[in-house]
Design a protein around this motif. Structure first.
Motif, PDB file in Angstrom:
ATOM      1  N   UNK A 260       0.772  -0.907   0.446  1.00  0.00           N
ATOM      2  CA  UNK A 260       0.351   0.469   0.368  1.00  0.00           C
ATOM      3  C   UNK A 260       0.725   1.199  -0.022  1.00  0.00           C
ATOM      4  N   UNK A 261       0.473   1.705  -0.416  1.00  0.00           N
ATOM      5  CA  UNK A 261       1.566   2.968  -1.249  1.00  0.00           C
ATOM      6  C   UNK A 261       0.800   4.853  -0.458  1.00  0.00           C
ATOM      7  N   UNK A 262       1.871   5.412  -0.265  1.00  0.00           N
ATOM      8  CA  UNK A 262       0.574   6.543   0.648  1.00  0.00           C
ATOM      9  C   UNK A 262       0.414   7.344  -0.346  1.00  0.00           C
ATOM     10  N   UNK A 263      -0.938   7.681   0.514  1.00  0.00           N
ATOM     11  CA  UNK A 263      -1.987   7.777  -0.021  1.00  0.00           C
ATOM     12  C   UNK A 263      -3.411   7.641  -0.837  1.00  0.00           C
ATOM     13  N   UNK A 264      -2.529   6.262  -1.046  1.00  0.00           N
ATOM     14  CA  UNK A 264      -3.481   5.014  -1.478  1.00  0.00           C
ATOM     15  C   UNK A 264      -4.194   3.915  -1.296  1.00  0.00           C
ATOM     16  N   UNK A 265      -5.021   4.201  -1.697  1.00  0.00           N
ATOM     17  CA  UNK A 265      -6.327   2.877  -1.437  1.00  0.00           C
ATOM     18  C   UNK A 265      -6.183   1.311  -2.095  1.00  0.00           C
ATOM     19  N   UNK A 266      -5.930   0.555  -1.439  1.00  0.00           N
ATOM     20  CA  UNK A 266      -6.152  -0.273  -1.445  1.00  0.00           C
ATOM     21  C   UNK A 266      -7.066  -1.664  -1.624  1.00  0.00           C
TER      22      UNK A 266
END
Length: 556
Positions: free
Chosen positions: A333-339
């Motif tokens: 999961x990246x910064x600011x991402x929604x997985x």
């Protein structure tokens, strides 16, 4: 389809009213509801929690407690009046002429008896002359009819999946070939494929036996797939009724329009604000959500994760094979991402999420947060405590996840008391701000969870998760237990908070439409493994795995 208009209805409801009496006085739960049900017809009873849907269903079987409930009007099943009837009159009808499939099959089935024995008992109660062997054979036949091998008749309810338990409930309800079946939220919280199987089974059996069905649900997709007519309820009143196609495509009542619009679909515009009953025409988002760049180190990362339960040796020294819940899962999961993490029950979604939150020990593999190895957090109190400042959870059940004995202030400020040196006044001020942030009021601080609706309780849970300003929120089925309009409110709130606070989210769900609407990337799990991962558009528009295509095809 519905029967002839000249044929006597198998269920006749006229001006039904239901009033509950409690310590705080009387509550009119249902008032003035009237409808007929023809042989072989499926009528959907739709509305939010508290609308009176289940109350009507229970009244049809005479299941309300007469000491605390007053039922007025008339309910006839095959010409027999149910309202005011003596228990001696009702007992031969229940399970024979009219039967019910309850929402929670695990709670409705006895945990102490095999499913075959429970079906056989339901048969013998209404067929006194039948031998035990005849009842067992009939039970085995019904299990086979609903797709469960007769060899599993001795198995106990806890040994079945949620979908199979629901099949057992349907088999029990239909074992005496009733004229009327009341199915109370029979597919709620079931996965897309299992939901489709249950609905198809009901359809097959009603055509085969001519059984009429009252399908109680808040799921508009289920209504569209499975019903001939639909009745829309709110606040105990019937607001609209008509053929399903007409009501869903050209609803007349504003509430019906809002209820239909609140449910995201596989064709709705991802990321837009969803309409709700209170806000049927939501304001557009101020700016389109910027795509998350694929550069840089992930915020959270799982590599080669394995989780096993059980194992060891039996009392006789034989080796017991462990249950492999997660098998070689890798995701980030990246910064600011929604997985979005999707899959059926038992696929390993929640176990993977618990490992990332530091609540479950991995058997093998590596878990990192901001590059730091946190694989041992579940067994290291100090590391777990440190991780919880950065990673928080929002749980599935807003009723079970809040302490009923504590006030909202105590619930929301618990993380602050554990992790900060803030004084009582500062904690209360922070809690008031959090409640305002999630759409509640500072006036709610001294209230207890039971004083809130399901959606409001989930907002309290979100406020608690935000108390420490975490960077990653793990939301484990956060809207699956909520009505469609309340679900829309919570999704709108999460989208607003994500943009406002720059949150990263791991969003665990079995609802593909919700995942498509809310998530940037999607990972699909099956049997503990990742079978596909990609951007939202890649997974939903060009699915590479056959299993993903099956899930999408099963959407109702």
């Amino acid at each position: 389809m519905s029967g002839s208009g000249k044929e006597r209805p198998v269920l006749r409801v006229r001006d039904i009213g239901v009033t509950f009496t409690g310590t705080r006085g009387t509550v009119m739960a249902v008032e003035g509801v009237t409808f007929d049900l023809a042989r072989g017809e499926v009528v959907g009873l739709v509305g939010e929690s508290g609308s009176g849907k289940s109350t009507v269903g229970l009244a049809a079987l005479g299941l309300h407690d007469p000491a605390r409930t007053q039922v007025t009007g008339s309910i006839e099943i095959g010409g027999t009046e149910i309202v005011g009837a003596a228990e001696d009159t009702l007992r031969p009808l229940r399970g024979n002429r009219v039967a019910m499939v309850f929402q929670d099959a695990l709670a409705a089935l006895s945990p102490f008896h095999g499913v075959g024995a429970q079906l056989a008992e339901a048969y013998r109660i209404h067929h006194r002359s039948a031998s035990r062997a005849e009842a067992r054979d009939r039970a085995a036949d019904m299990l086979e009819r609903v797709g469960i091998p007769a060899a599993r008749a001795r198995d106990f309810p806890h040994q079945f999946s949620g979908g199979m338990r629901q099949r057992v409930m349907i088999a029990m309800a239909l074992i005496n070939s009733p004229d009327v079946l009341v199915a109370d939220e029979p597919t709620t919280a079931l996965d897309a494929r299992v939901q489709r199987q249950v609905l198809d089974l009901l359809d097959e059996l009603r055509h085969e036996h001519g059984t009429a069905v009252v399908l109680v649900t808040h799921d508009v997709g289920v209504v569209a797939h499975a019903t001939d007519r639909v009745l829309v309820m709110r606040g105990g009143h019937l607001l609209e009724e008509g053929p399903t196609r007409r009501v869903l495509t050209a609803p007349e009542h504003p509430y019906t329009r809002a209820l239909i619009g609140a449910a995201p679909t596989l064709t709705s515009e991802p990321g837009t604000r969803l309409p709700t009953v209170d806000e049927p025409e939501p304001k557009p988002r101020t700016a389109a959500r910027a795509p998350v760049t694929a550069t840089g180190r992930p915020l959270a990362e799982i590599t080669g994760l394995h989780v096993e339960f059980g194992g060891g040796r039996t009392l006789l020294g034989r080796r017991r094979e462990p249950a492999r819940a997660v098998r070689g899962v890798s995701l980030h999961v990246r910064e600011g991402e929604t997985l979005g993490l999707v899959g059926e029950s038992g696929s390993g979604k929640s176990t993977t999420a618990r490992v990332l939150a530091g609540l479950q020990r991995p058997t093998a593999g590596e878990v990192r947060f901001e590059g730091r190895d946190i694989s041992g957090a579940a067994g290291d109190t100090a590391l777990r405590r440190e991780l919880s400042r950065e990673v928080q959870l929002v749980f599935q059940d807003p009723y079970a996840s809040l302490n009923p004995r504590r006030t909202v202030e105590q619930i929301v400020t618990t993380p602050l008391r554990v992790h900060t040196e803030a004084g009582a006044a500062e904690r209360r001020e922070r809690a008031a701000g959090l409640l305002e942030q999630v759409g509640l009021s500072a006036a709610d601080l001294d209230r207890h969870p039971h004083e809130f609706s399901g959606g409001q309780r989930q907002r309290v849970g979100i406020a608690r998760a935000l108390a420490l300003r975490p960077r990653l929120i793990i939301a484990d089925e956060p809207v699956s237990a909520l009505d469609v309009s309340v679900q829309a409110q919570v999704l709108n709130l999460l989208m607003d908070l994500r943009d406002e606070l720059g949150l990263s989210l791991l969003f665990v769900s079995h609802d593909l439409a919700v995942v498509r609407h809310f998530c940037d990337r999607v990972a699909v799990m099956r049997h503990g493994e990742i079978v596909e991962t990609g951007t939202r558009d890649e997974v939903f528009e060009r699915p590479g795995a056959a299993y993903t295509r099956d899930l999408l095809a099963a959407m109702v």
